[in-house]
Design a protein around this motif. Structure first.
Motif, PDB file in Angstrom:
ATOM      1  N   GLN A 189      16.939  -3.179  25.948  1.00  0.00           N
ATOM      2  CA  GLN A 189      17.155  -1.729  26.042  1.00  0.00           C
ATOM      3  C   GLN A 189      16.960  -1.226  27.480  1.00  0.00           C
ATOM      4  O   GLN A 189      15.919  -1.470  28.097  1.00  0.00           O
ATOM      5  CB  GLN A 189      16.178  -0.986  25.117  1.00  0.00           C
ATOM      6  CG  GLN A 189      16.318  -1.368  23.641  1.00  0.00           C
ATOM      7  CD  GLN A 189      17.636  -0.920  23.020  1.00  0.00           C
ATOM      8  OE1 GLN A 189      18.426  -0.185  23.627  1.00  0.00           O
ATOM      9  NE2 GLN A 189      17.899  -1.365  21.799  1.00  0.00           N
TER      10      GLN A 189
ATOM     11  N   GLU B 231      15.073   4.150  31.477  1.00  0.00           N
ATOM     12  CA  GLU B 231      15.681   5.415  31.915  1.00  0.00           C
ATOM     13  C   GLU B 231      15.971   5.374  33.409  1.00  0.00           C
ATOM     14  O   GLU B 231      16.970   5.925  33.869  1.00  0.00           O
ATOM     15  CB  GLU B 231      14.773   6.611  31.579  1.00  0.00           C
ATOM     16  CG  GLU B 231      14.862   7.064  30.111  1.00  0.00           C
ATOM     17  CD  GLU B 231      13.910   6.307  29.181  1.00  0.00           C
ATOM     18  OE1 GLU B 231      12.880   5.811  29.687  1.00  0.00           O
ATOM     19  OE2 GLU B 231      14.195   6.203  27.967  1.00  0.00           O
TER      20      GLU B 231
ATOM     21  N   HIS C  48      14.019  -0.907  17.359  1.00  0.00           N
ATOM     22  CA  HIS C  48      13.251  -0.856  18.600  1.00  0.00           C
ATOM     23  C   HIS C  48      12.287   0.322  18.500  1.00  0.00           C
ATOM     24  O   HIS C  48      12.589   1.323  17.879  1.00  0.00           O
ATOM     25  CB  HIS C  48      14.168  -0.709  19.820  1.00  0.00           C
ATOM     26  CG  HIS C  48      14.789  -2.017  20.239  1.00  0.00           C
ATOM     27  ND1 HIS C  48      15.813  -2.606  19.544  1.00  0.00           N
ATOM     28  CD2 HIS C  48      14.504  -2.846  21.277  1.00  0.00           C
ATOM     29  CE1 HIS C  48      16.137  -3.754  20.140  1.00  0.00           C
ATOM     30  NE2 HIS C  48      15.366  -3.928  21.193  1.00  0.00           N
TER      31      HIS C  48
ATOM     32  N   ARG D 157       8.751   2.535  20.484  1.00  0.00           N
ATOM     33  CA  ARG D 157       8.077   2.843  21.746  1.00  0.00           C
ATOM     34  C   ARG D 157       6.576   2.865  21.518  1.00  0.00           C
ATOM     35  O   ARG D 157       6.110   3.297  20.465  1.00  0.00           O
ATOM     36  CB  ARG D 157       8.498   4.217  22.283  1.00  0.00           C
ATOM     37  CG  ARG D 157       9.918   4.268  22.790  1.00  0.00           C
ATOM     38  CD  ARG D 157      10.230   5.667  23.316  1.00  0.00           C
ATOM     39  NE  ARG D 157      11.651   5.838  23.553  1.00  0.00           N
ATOM     40  CZ  ARG D 157      12.275   5.553  24.700  1.00  0.00           C
ATOM     41  NH1 ARG D 157      11.585   5.096  25.733  1.00  0.00           N
ATOM     42  NH2 ARG D 157      13.566   5.741  24.821  1.00  0.00           N
ATOM     43  N   GLN D 158       5.835   2.451  22.528  1.00  0.00           N
ATOM     44  CA  GLN D 158       4.381   2.563  22.464  1.00  0.00           C
ATOM     45  C   GLN D 158       3.994   3.998  22.795  1.00  0.00           C
ATOM     46  O   GLN D 158       4.580   4.623  23.696  1.00  0.00           O
ATOM     47  CB  GLN D 158       3.723   1.598  23.454  1.00  0.00           C
ATOM     48  CG  GLN D 158       2.203   1.576  23.309  1.00  0.00           C
ATOM     49  CD  GLN D 158       1.532   0.537  24.193  1.00  0.00           C
ATOM     50  OE1 GLN D 158       2.180  -0.162  24.976  1.00  0.00           O
ATOM     51  NE2 GLN D 158       0.228   0.444  24.066  1.00  0.00           N
TER      52      GLN D 158
ATOM     53  N   LYS E 128       2.550  10.279  26.919  1.00  0.00           N
ATOM     54  CA  LYS E 128       3.820   9.658  27.300  1.00  0.00           C
ATOM     55  C   LYS E 128       4.171   8.557  26.300  1.00  0.00           C
ATOM     56  O   LYS E 128       3.350   8.160  25.468  1.00  0.00           O
ATOM     57  CB  LYS E 128       3.696   9.051  28.698  1.00  0.00           C
ATOM     58  CG  LYS E 128       3.444  10.061  29.813  1.00  0.00           C
ATOM     59  CD  LYS E 128       3.963   9.495  31.135  1.00  0.00           C
ATOM     60  CE  LYS E 128       3.836  10.492  32.280  1.00  0.00           C
ATOM     61  NZ  LYS E 128       2.494  10.450  32.891  1.00  0.00           N
ATOM     62  N   THR E 129       5.403   8.073  26.397  1.00  0.00           N
ATOM     63  CA  THR E 129       5.799   6.946  25.567  1.00  0.00           C
ATOM     64  C   THR E 129       6.296   5.823  26.470  1.00  0.00           C
ATOM     65  O   THR E 129       6.838   6.065  27.544  1.00  0.00           O
ATOM     66  CB  THR E 129       6.920   7.333  24.582  1.00  0.00           C
ATOM     67  OG1 THR E 129       7.994   7.916  25.306  1.00  0.00           O
ATOM     68  CG2 THR E 129       6.417   8.323  23.535  1.00  0.00           C
ATOM     69  N   GLY E 130       6.108   4.611  26.002  1.00  0.00           N
ATOM     70  CA  GLY E 130       6.555   3.438  26.749  1.00  0.00           C
ATOM     71  C   GLY E 130       8.048   3.218  26.558  1.00  0.00           C
ATOM     72  O   GLY E 130       8.716   3.954  25.836  1.00  0.00           O
ATOM     73  N   PRO E 131       8.572   2.181  27.209  1.00  0.00           N
ATOM     74  CA  PRO E 131       9.994   1.860  27.062  1.00  0.00           C
ATOM     75  C   PRO E 131      10.300   1.356  25.651  1.00  0.00           C
ATOM     76  O   PRO E 131       9.406   0.887  24.948  1.00  0.00           O
ATOM     77  CB  PRO E 131      10.203   0.740  28.087  1.00  0.00           C
ATOM     78  CG  PRO E 131       8.853   0.129  28.272  1.00  0.00           C
ATOM     79  CD  PRO E 131       7.861   1.237  28.089  1.00  0.00           C
ATOM     80  N   LEU E 132      11.562   1.461  25.258  1.00  0.00           N
ATOM     81  CA  LEU E 132      11.992   0.890  23.975  1.00  0.00           C
ATOM     82  C   LEU E 132      11.796  -0.615  24.028  1.00  0.00           C
ATOM     83  O   LEU E 132      12.200  -1.263  24.997  1.00  0.00           O
ATOM     84  CB  LEU E 132      13.472   1.181  23.743  1.00  0.00           C
ATOM     85  CG  LEU E 132      13.858   2.538  23.185  1.00  0.00           C
ATOM     86  CD1 LEU E 132      15.373   2.695  23.235  1.00  0.00           C
ATOM     87  CD2 LEU E 132      13.338   2.721  21.764  1.00  0.00           C
ATOM     88  N   ARG E 133      11.203  -1.159  22.977  1.00  0.00           N
ATOM     89  CA  ARG E 133      10.972  -2.605  22.926  1.00  0.00           C
ATOM     90  C   ARG E 133      11.155  -3.088  21.498  1.00  0.00           C
ATOM     91  O   ARG E 133      11.074  -2.302  20.553  1.00  0.00           O
ATOM     92  CB  ARG E 133       9.525  -2.944  23.335  1.00  0.00           C
ATOM     93  CG  ARG E 133       9.106  -2.532  24.718  1.00  0.00           C
ATOM     94  CD  ARG E 133       8.122  -3.554  25.279  1.00  0.00           C
ATOM     95  NE  ARG E 133       8.833  -4.748  25.632  1.00  0.00           N
ATOM     96  CZ  ARG E 133       8.746  -5.360  26.837  1.00  0.00           C
ATOM     97  NH1 ARG E 133       7.942  -4.911  27.761  1.00  0.00           N
ATOM     98  NH2 ARG E 133       9.433  -6.449  27.079  1.00  0.00           N
TER      99      ARG E 133
ATOM    100  N   ILE F  55       2.448   2.243  18.049  1.00  0.00           N
ATOM    101  CA  ILE F  55       3.881   2.348  18.288  1.00  0.00           C
ATOM    102  C   ILE F  55       4.480   3.369  17.339  1.00  0.00           C
ATOM    103  O   ILE F  55       3.910   3.664  16.285  1.00  0.00           O
ATOM    104  CB  ILE F  55       4.594   0.976  18.107  1.00  0.00           C
ATOM    105  CG1 ILE F  55       4.407   0.439  16.686  1.00  0.00           C
ATOM    106  CG2 ILE F  55       4.113  -0.026  19.148  1.00  0.00           C
ATOM    107  CD1 ILE F  55       5.277  -0.781  16.363  1.00  0.00           C
TER     108      ILE F  55
END
Ligand code: C2O
Ligand code: CU
Length: 463
Positions: free
Chosen positions: A243, A246, A405, A407-408, A414-419, A432
């Motif tokens: 993914q 941004e 997918h 996000r954390q 805030k949120t982490g990247p899609l994983r 998550i």
């Protein structure tokens, strides 16, 4: 190969009988993908080739490429001495094609086949591997890359797929056979002693100064967490687990837990006659995982910073206020060496740790050491769910969610990247959030594959 040969035969049959054969029927014959024993020179040339199991008999298996939104069709033919399946890791796939034996399909016996046919909705770097006795089949070399191409790829001079694997080899360079070793299963998993890139222990690529490469890194190790640094080249991380980010992020040390991927864009800085490296930065001794040998120059100076990749059609998380009211499910991770787990449920019975170990179990999720009959949670299709993974073990775990997918959720809102796979460190709680919009039954497990076999596996239902 198979498709065109079949097509040709169909065509000649049509000529000899005078029957006109509908073109699309001939074209619809799927390509085969065989899992079979083979050999590979993964150790240096002074050793005999290693007996492996591979897709089409090779390690890695063929790089499968499909355009975003297109269908991938492969008839999986099992020529291994044990049942197998293929899981298409990270694809937000039709549940029936997810390759989980006992859940989405039966394991394919020796000599039998299964037709995988699915759409790949997201562009990016994915991979495929067995989901039956993964701790043995993956360690023997069954894996390959699945690349879903953007309709407009970023501008680079080339696109290279690098599957990084950690092998446990015996003295004679054969694959060490102690797959079920309980010591591995209750500690850090099956860690190896020989690292390869694309099946090669001394991976080299010829490049030019200022050449720009897209590198698709995939960690196919059973259990090893890789730490990768760039030397004599600079670059950006542009995507994680397929993914897009941004915004591209300067690549420093890239941590790749088992099954994780990172897409990089790198510029070669080393001059003509020099070398650049992907270095493994484990402990204090870095060593070259991949060597880039520089001859000539691609241009007089490095290109400007890359733009972000276009985002994939993944449902966004809701705004903060409704996210904060989304249902939270706890997943308590216990067990393993130096853990405090004294007992856990198995087969519906409470069992002490000795008996569990006797059954090949050493870990538990919410007090259960085998796949629970009931899902961890049931979500209504489209519901946002939060899972709080509480790692009460003395080990890191690479937690993988199938079919989605996520996000954390980070401390500062805030949120982490899609994983699709998240490393949860020892003692850490990682929460998550995921929009559960893909109907079916989906696994959530540790991708240190010995850990999942020894208890770290559960599932959730979307209906
Ligand atoms: Cu890549 Cu359930 O796994
Ligand atoms: Cu684990």
């Amino acid at each position: 190969m198979k498709t065109s040969r079949r097509h040709f035969l169909a065509g000649s049959a049509a000529v000899s009988t005078g029957v006109s054969f509908p073109f699309h029927l001939a074209m619809a014959a799927p390509s085969d993908l065989h899992a079979r024993p083979g050999t590979a020179q993964i150790a240096p040339a002074k050793y005999a080739p290693t007996k492996i199991w591979g897709y089409e008999g090779h390690v890695p298996g063929p790089v499968l490429r499909v355009k975003q939104g297109e269908r991938l069709i492969r008839r999986f033919v099992n020529e291994l001495p044990q049942p197998s399946t293929i899981h298409w890791h990270g694809i937000r796939i039709d549940n029936a094609m997810d390759g989980v034996p006992g859940m989405t399909q039966d394991a394919v016996p020796t000599g039998a086949s299964f037709l995988y046919d699915f759409v790949a909705p997201d562009a990016g770097t994915y991979w495929y591997h067995p989901h039956n006795r993964t701790w043995e089949q993956l360690a023997r070399g069954l894996y390959g890359a699945l690349i879903v191409e953007e309709s407009v790829p970023p501008e680079t001079d080339r696109d290279e797929v690098l599957l990084i694997d950690d092998w446990r080899l015996a003295e004679d360079a054969s694959i060490a056979g102690n797959f079920g070793a309980m010591h591995d299963w209750s500690h850090g998993g099956r860690l190896g002693n020989w690292l390869t890139v694309n099946g090669n222990g001394d991976y080299r690529l010829d490049v030019k100064q200022h050449e720009r490469l897209r590198l698709r890194l995939i960690n196919t190790s059973n259990a090893r967490i890789l730490s990768v640094q760039l030397r004599q080249m600079s670059g950006w991380v542009i995507a994680l687990d397929g993914q897009p980010l941004e915004a591209p992020e300067p690549a420093e040390t890239i941590t790749l837990a088992p099954a994780q991927r990172a897409d990089l864009i790198v510029d070669i800085l080393a001059p003509d006659g020099g070398e650049a490296f992907l270095a493994s930065a484990e402990g204090d001794s870095g060593y070259a995982m991949a060597t880039f040998i520089v001859t000539g120059s691609a241009r007089s100076e490095t290109l400007a910073a890359p733009s972000p990749l276009p985002p994939n059609p993944v449902a966004p998380l809701p705004a903060a206020d409704s996210l904060s009211s989304a249902r939270v499910t706890d997943l308590k991770m216990e067990g393993g060496a130096m853990g405090r787990m004294g007992s856990a449920m198995m087969g519906g019975k409470m069992m002490g740790i000795r008996d569990l170990v006797g059954q090949g179990k050493a870990w538990s999720f919410n007090g259960m050491a085998d796949m629970p009959a009931e899902p961890l949670l049931s979500a209504a299709r489209g519901e946002t769910i939060r899972i709080r993974m509480i790692n009460e073990t003395a080990w890191p775990h690479a937690m993988h969610l199938h079919g989605h997918h996520f996000r954390q959720l980070l401390a500062d809102g805030k949120t982490g990247p899609l994983r699709d796979t998240l490393l949860v460190n020892r003692g850490e709680t990682a929460e998550i959030a995921v929009v559960a919009d893909n109907p079916g039954d989906w696994l959530l497990h540790c991708h240190m594959v010995e850990h999942s076999a020894a208890g770290m596996m559960t599932w959730f239902r979307v209906s």
